[in-house]
Design an enzyme around this catalytic site. Structure first.
Site, PDB file in Angstrom:
ATOM      1  CB  CYS A  27      -0.893  -0.127   1.110  1.00  0.00           C
ATOM      2  SG  CYS A  27      -2.439  -1.104   1.127  1.00  0.00           S
ATOM      3  CB  ILE A  28       2.736   2.926   2.750  1.00  0.00           C
ATOM      4  CG1 ILE A  28       1.957   2.417   3.813  1.00  0.00           C
ATOM      5  CG2 ILE A  28       3.286   4.271   2.805  1.00  0.00           C
ATOM      6  CD1 ILE A  28       2.518   2.287   5.004  1.00  0.00           C
TER       7      ILE A  28
END
Length: 459
Positions: free
Chosen positions: A293-294
């Site tokens: 994600c990040i």
């Protein structure tokens, strides 16, 4: 055709949609609905477990026959998702969980949840190829009355602008013949406090009916479901969550490089600041961003923002800081070797930890891969040890053919340097320091080490 006839036809279509929604809602409420989940990876498999454990029948779809075969045999290929639930729910035609590669069976399910990757290209542009190809497959089998939910993280507008048009190639109309919603995954691999069923679930539909149906479905398996007014809100909320973390991690990463020059320990600074009981949340520096994600999601919004003529300078700056951290680690390592009369080229090194976070087997976007590649490119002879990753799998941008080596005193003593990338809890860091010539610690893993601190360099 008269105005009256048009009105009658519209009323008939509305009535048919209402009837289909009522039928699906009834099957959800009585838990007789069958859930289809496309993509049995780190998001799809925990979701399948949650629904099957809650008593619903689940069909899991994946293009990898090895995954399907393993699940049918009662084996899990994801470490933190054990196999015991497979025995408890039963697999195959007679059980509550049926893994398959046969996408024709999409016709048999009531809800289709799409959990496929949304990576970036080399130029940091969204790669929606998995979403598009999956939706193309769904459109071939789409049935009236089905609910389709996208879970993959993406930019606001994807559900309406990408997913819906492809699904409507089926000849069916979204919101009338079938229903569409977005519900972002929020998985945190290895988190023992918050498994899938305990993480609040955001749900937004393309219309009120779609949102209501998706909410009712997730309420069967998730402790708390949070409906929002539209799919775009849910899409934007997921992006915000990850931008928030990416920006704050970039802040402490930048401070790390500054405080290093000032002779200040960034980890002690963060711990000191954390004593404030309000207005502050601790974020910790590292060798780069990892996970699904990040490192990726913020750039989806950056790309979309160009359509509106608005640069997202804050996000882009955070991305630049985080992506250069592997080079910073390499620089610190080379400085440390130079002070000991050695060069990186020809040196032997041992990396500890290639998973992107502690105590998991997930190497997606792990900074360890970039760091290992940089070290190999500069002529270092590398090994790694990771108790959770027996061999580095081939990734989209990396093909590092290495297997984990045992962490023994002999292995540590033979290496010119030991580089800590992931602070797995099973590792005895005092032993690592005792038997290493040089330890470069990117995670503050050695904070409690009492002896040999002169051999430790923070990076």
């Amino acid at each position: 055709m008269t105005a009256s006839a048009d009105t009658d036809r519209a009323a008939g279509a509305s009535g048919a949609a209402g009837s289909r929604a009522a039928d699906l809602e009834s099957r959800i409420d009585t838990r007789t609905a069958r859930v289809g989940i496309i993509g049995l990876g780190y998001v799809g498999l925990p979701l399948a477990r949650a629904f099957a454990t809650a008593g619903l029948r689940v069909t899991g779809f994946d293009v990898d026959p090895a995954k399907v075969d393993a699940l049918l045999e009662g084996r899990s290929y994801i470490q933190q998702i054990g196999a015991e639930w497979l025995q408890s729910v039963g697999t195959g035609e007679a059980g509550r969980f049926l893994p398959t590669t046969d996408f024709d069976r999409l016709r048999e399910v009531d809800a289709i949840l799409i959990c496929v990757p949304t990576p970036l290209t080399r130029t940091r542009e969204p790669d929606l190829s998995y979403v598009r190809s999956t939706c193309e497959e769904v459109s071939k089998h789409l049935q009236r009355g089905q609910l389709v939910v996208l879970e993959s993280t993406t930019y606001p507008g994807t559900t309406e602008e990408v997913v819906m048009p492809i699904l409507e190639k089926s000849g069916l109309e979204a919101g009338a013949d079938f229903f569409v919603a977005y519900s972002p995954e929020r998985e945190d691999p290895g988190n023992k406090s918050f498994g899938t069923s305990r993480i609040p679930k955001l749900v937004g539909g393309i219309d009120e009916t779609s949102g209501r149906l998706a909410t009712r479905l997730y309420e069967c398996a998730i402790d708390r479901v949070v409906p929002v007014s539209h799919a775009k809100i849910a899409e934007a909320a997921k992006i915000l969550e990850n931008i928030y973390r990416a920006v704050n991690i970039a802040l402490v990463n930048e401070l790390k490089t500054l405080f290093d020059r000032m002779g200040i320990d960034i980890w002690e600074v963060v711990e000191a600041a954390s004593t404030k009981p309000f207005g502050y949340q601790a974020f910790y520096p590292g060798p780069g961003l990892g996970g699904h994600c990040i490192p990726i999601d913020p750039f989806y919004l950056t790309w979309k923002a160009r359509e509106y003529g608005l640069p997202t300078k804050f996000i882009e700056l955070a991305g630049e800081i985080n992506t250069r951290m592997p080079e910073y680690v390499l620089h610190r390592l080379m400085e440390s070797l130079d002070r000991r009369g050695r060069t990186l080229h020809g040196s032997s090194g041992l990396v500890i930890g290639v998973a992107y976070k502690p105590d998991v087997d997930d190497v997606r976007e792990s900074p360890a891969l970039e760091i290992l590649q940089l070290l190999l490119n500069r002529g270092a002879r590398m090994q790694y040890h990771d108790p959770h990753v027996a061999r580095i799998p081939k990734m989209r941008h990396y093909a590092i053919d290495l297997a984990s080596t045992p962490l023994t005193p002999e292995t540590l003593q033979a290496a010119d340097f030991t580089l800590i990338i992931t602070n797995h809890s099973a590792i005895d860091w005092q032993t690592v320091v005792d038997h290493s010539k040089l330890v470069v610690d990117t995670r503050n893993a050695t904070r409690d080490v009492k002896q040999g601190r002169e051999r430790i360099v923070k990076a």
